[in-house]
Every structure is written in C-alpha cells, then in structure tokens.
Write a protein that holds these residues in place. Structure first.
Motif, PDB file in Angstrom:
ATOM      1  N   PHE A 243     -62.723 -16.397  47.982  1.00 32.68           N
ATOM      2  CA  PHE A 243     -63.029 -15.137  47.312  1.00 32.68           C
ATOM      3  C   PHE A 243     -63.103 -15.270  45.789  1.00 32.68           C
ATOM      4  N   GLU A 244     -62.320 -16.184  45.209  1.00 30.61           N
ATOM      5  CA  GLU A 244     -62.332 -16.372  43.757  1.00 30.61           C
ATOM      6  C   GLU A 244     -62.299 -17.870  43.431  1.00 30.61           C
ATOM      7  N   PRO A 245     -63.432 -18.569  43.633  1.00 30.22           N
ATOM      8  CA  PRO A 245     -63.433 -20.027  43.430  1.00 30.22           C
ATOM      9  C   PRO A 245     -63.254 -20.462  41.980  1.00 30.22           C
ATOM     10  N   GLU A 246     -63.406 -19.517  41.035  1.00 30.46           N
ATOM     11  CA  GLU A 246     -63.228 -19.883  39.627  1.00 30.46           C
ATOM     12  C   GLU A 246     -62.232 -18.953  38.933  1.00 30.46           C
ATOM     13  N   TYR A 247     -61.250 -18.485  39.691  1.00 33.74           N
ATOM     14  CA  TYR A 247     -60.229 -17.629  39.104  1.00 33.74           C
ATOM     15  C   TYR A 247     -59.398 -18.395  38.073  1.00 33.74           C
ATOM     16  N   GLY A 248     -59.141 -19.663  38.358  1.00 32.33           N
ATOM     17  CA  GLY A 248     -58.414 -20.487  37.405  1.00 32.33           C
ATOM     18  C   GLY A 248     -59.164 -20.660  36.098  1.00 32.33           C
ATOM     19  N   VAL A 249     -60.485 -20.717  36.184  1.00 34.84           N
ATOM     20  CA  VAL A 249     -61.312 -20.839  34.976  1.00 34.84           C
ATOM     21  C   VAL A 249     -61.132 -19.614  34.095  1.00 34.84           C
ATOM     22  N   GLN A 250     -61.077 -18.428  34.727  1.00 35.32           N
ATOM     23  CA  GLN A 250     -60.889 -17.188  33.974  1.00 35.32           C
ATOM     24  C   GLN A 250     -59.488 -17.125  33.356  1.00 35.32           C
ATOM     25  N   LEU A 251     -58.493 -17.624  34.072  1.00 32.35           N
ATOM     26  CA  LEU A 251     -57.121 -17.556  33.575  1.00 32.35           C
ATOM     27  C   LEU A 251     -56.895 -18.476  32.379  1.00 32.35           C
ATOM     28  N   TYR A 252     -57.419 -19.689  32.469  1.00 36.04           N
ATOM     29  CA  TYR A 252     -57.111 -20.707  31.457  1.00 36.04           C
ATOM     30  C   TYR A 252     -58.220 -20.873  30.407  1.00 36.04           C
ATOM     31  N   ASN A 253     -59.279 -20.058  30.521  1.00 35.51           N
ATOM     32  CA  ASN A 253     -60.364 -20.081  29.536  1.00 35.51           C
ATOM     33  C   ASN A 253     -60.900 -21.500  29.301  1.00 35.51           C
ATOM     34  N   SER A 254     -61.047 -22.211  30.397  1.00 37.31           N
ATOM     35  CA  SER A 254     -61.551 -23.582  30.328  1.00 37.31           C
ATOM     36  C   SER A 254     -62.244 -23.898  31.647  1.00 37.31           C
ATOM     37  N   ARG A 255     -63.182 -24.837  31.620  1.00 36.61           N
ATOM     38  CA  ARG A 255     -63.900 -25.179  32.862  1.00 36.61           C
ATOM     39  C   ARG A 255     -64.195 -26.673  32.872  1.00 36.61           C
ATOM     40  N   THR A 256     -63.472 -27.386  33.746  1.00 42.70           N
ATOM     41  CA  THR A 256     -63.676 -28.826  33.914  1.00 42.70           C
ATOM     42  C   THR A 256     -64.097 -29.080  35.349  1.00 42.70           C
TER      43      THR A 256
ATOM     44  N   GLY B 125     -70.633 -27.967  43.750  1.00 48.25           N
ATOM     45  CA  GLY B 125     -70.788 -27.436  45.095  1.00 48.25           C
ATOM     46  C   GLY B 125     -72.051 -26.618  45.231  1.00 48.25           C
ATOM     47  N   ILE B 126     -72.034 -25.696  46.162  1.00 45.88           N
ATOM     48  CA  ILE B 126     -73.182 -24.828  46.403  1.00 45.88           C
ATOM     49  C   ILE B 126     -72.936 -23.500  45.699  1.00 45.88           C
ATOM     50  N   GLY B 127     -73.832 -23.114  44.810  1.00 44.00           N
ATOM     51  CA  GLY B 127     -73.676 -21.871  44.067  1.00 44.00           C
ATOM     52  C   GLY B 127     -72.432 -21.913  43.195  1.00 44.00           C
ATOM     53  N   ARG B 128     -71.592 -20.906  43.353  1.00 40.55           N
ATOM     54  CA  ARG B 128     -70.380 -20.821  42.534  1.00 40.55           C
ATOM     55  C   ARG B 128     -69.224 -21.636  43.108  1.00 40.55           C
ATOM     56  N   TYR B 129     -69.423 -22.232  44.266  1.00 48.06           N
ATOM     57  CA  TYR B 129     -68.347 -22.987  44.903  1.00 48.06           C
ATOM     58  C   TYR B 129     -68.301 -24.418  44.391  1.00 48.06           C
ATOM     59  N   THR B 130     -67.765 -24.559  43.189  1.00 44.33           N
ATOM     60  CA  THR B 130     -67.525 -25.872  42.610  1.00 44.33           C
ATOM     61  C   THR B 130     -66.023 -26.128  42.569  1.00 44.33           C
TER      62      THR B 130
END
Length: 276
Positions: free
Chosen positions: A86-99, A104-109
C-alpha cells in the motif's frame, strides 16, 4: 495435559517471578508505550536485546510459546508485505531521501529508506512480544488482579481479568484433550495432514469450546452473585505481594529507560532517527 504445554502462568523462582505484579504491570506498560512510539533504531535494537535478556532470565519453556512465536512471525511478515503493497515509498517520505536498490514495476521499487522503516517496524514486534510473554508467564492471575486494583482499577474489573487469565490454560487443556480424542478415533489433526485441514478441524473444536466457556462464565457469575461479590467498596487479596527493594530498583531502571526514550525525541527532533 502437562502444565508445560499450557499458555499461562508458570511458577518459578527467578528474579522476575519474585517481583511484585504491580512492578511487572507498570514496567510492561511503560516499555511497551515507549517502544511502540519510538522509531529510533538505536534505541529499538537496544530494547530488543534488553527484552531478550529478560526473557532468558524468566526461563520460559520454548514448548509453551513456539506456536505463538510462529504466529507472530507469520503476522509480522504479512504486515510488512501489506505496508509495502500500500505504501512502497513511505520510508522515502519519512526520511526525505531516496536510494534505489532494485528497480521494480511502476512505483514498486526497493529503496533503502523503505527497508529501514520496515526494519524498525519489525523489531518493535520482537521487543514487545517477549515483554508480553514475560508478564503472562511470570505473573500469577490473582496477583495480577491485586496489581490492577493497586493502581486504581476497580476490584470487580480486576477480578474479571483474573478469571479470564485463568480460563486460558483451561481452554487450552480442553482443546488438547479433545484433539487427542479425535485423533484416537482416526481423525488426523497432526502435521501429517495439510495445513488447511489442521486449521479447519481445529476450528471445529475451538468454536464449541468458546460457547461452553460462556456457559461456565454464566455459572461462575451466578455463584459470585449468590456470595454477594461486589457488595463492599474494597477487598483484600490473598496473593497480594508488597513492594520490596528489588521492585524499587526494577522500577527505577524502567523509568530511566523510558526517560531516555523520551529524550531521544528531542535529540532527533521527532520520533524518527534519520541516518540518511
């Protein structure tokens, strides 16, 4: 059925068993609150080690908890998968970083931040579950009721909780006896059959047990009413255990740990520790 197969209080002479029920109740509440609130990985890992050490000291037999541990593992995995779905990039929003680790397919990385967040969620389970097991297996139900009453809970409610805790081993005992009787009649319920059949056949036993327990509760409530239970505003407790020096030391340690957890909120400018 041997007592070591039952899920409930097991008498022993460990340091934790000798503590007052009130001490264990207050400690469990404080530690659970701070662990479930905090997302500081350093604090959570330390608390996991601390709770496992306490679990070892409590000497709780593996046979009593293995089914629950397996259930918690399955539940934890399902919960972590659900978070990712449901939230594959929730951690990205929390920590303001994206590594990105894997595309993956679409937003599922797969990102480092999401894995870090889900790791924090996972270790919360493995901190609070041992604490809960320690409390359940080392606290006499009657002493637990007196502990609730001591911190301000009505003795009527406290006694009801005590009765509920006493029913857990009774129901489990009845369940194993019925299952053995069913297997003696040729109805296989062991690991030799499929998981779905085990679940289905176990459910066929559990549901009647629940309804029979409701009838037993009604009988007990009538007996208590005939004995004028609840007439007076207060009562004495046979299993009451007063505070000792060990209780004060244990409470002081728990309060220090809780204060450290709260102070980390200010150090991190919030509940989350951000290493990115």
């Amino acid at each position: 059925m041997s007592q070591e197969n039952l899920f409930g209080y097991i008498p022993n002479k460990t340091i934790i068993h000798n503590l007052s029920g009130s001490t264990k109740l207050i400690s469990f509440i404080l530690l659970s609150l701070i662990v479930m609130t905090s997302f500081d990985t350093r604090f959570l890992v330390t608390m996991t080690i601390f709770s496992l050490i306490l679990f070892y000291i409590a000497r709780i037999p593996w046979r009593n908890i293995k089914v629950l541990i397996y259930f918690v593992l399955v539940f934890s995995i399902l919960n972590l998968l659900t978070i990712y779905i449901f939230e594959p990039e929730y951690g990205v929003q929390l920590y303001n970083s994206r590594t990105v680790l894997f595309e993956g397919i679409g937003r599922y990385t797969i990102t480092t931040e999401q894995l870090f967040y889900e790791f924090n969620v996972a270790i919360k389970y493995f901190t609070t579950i041992p604490l809960a097991l320690i409390f359940i297996f080392t606290t006499d139900p009657s002493e637990f009721a007196s502990s609730l009453n001591r911190i301000g809970v009505s003795y009527r409610i406290s006694y009801a909780v005590s009765l509920a805790l006493r029913y857990i081993p009774d129901i489990q005992d009845s369940f194993f006896e019925i299952r053995q009787a069913q297997q003696a009649r040729g109805l296989e319920m062991s690991r030799k059959t499929s998981l779905m059949k085990q679940i289905t056949r176990s459910a066929q036993i559990i549901m009647p047990l629940i309804f029979s327990s409701l009838n037993r509760i009604e009988t007990i409530s009538q007996a208590m009413e005939l004995r004028r239970f609840g007439k007076n505003k207060s009562r004495t407790w046979y299993r009451y255990k007063p505070f000792t020096k060990k209780d004060f030391i244990a409470l002081a340690l728990i309060i220090i740990i809780t204060v450290i957890g709260v102070l980390l909120f200010f150090v991190n400018d919030g509940r989350f520790y951000n290493p990115f």
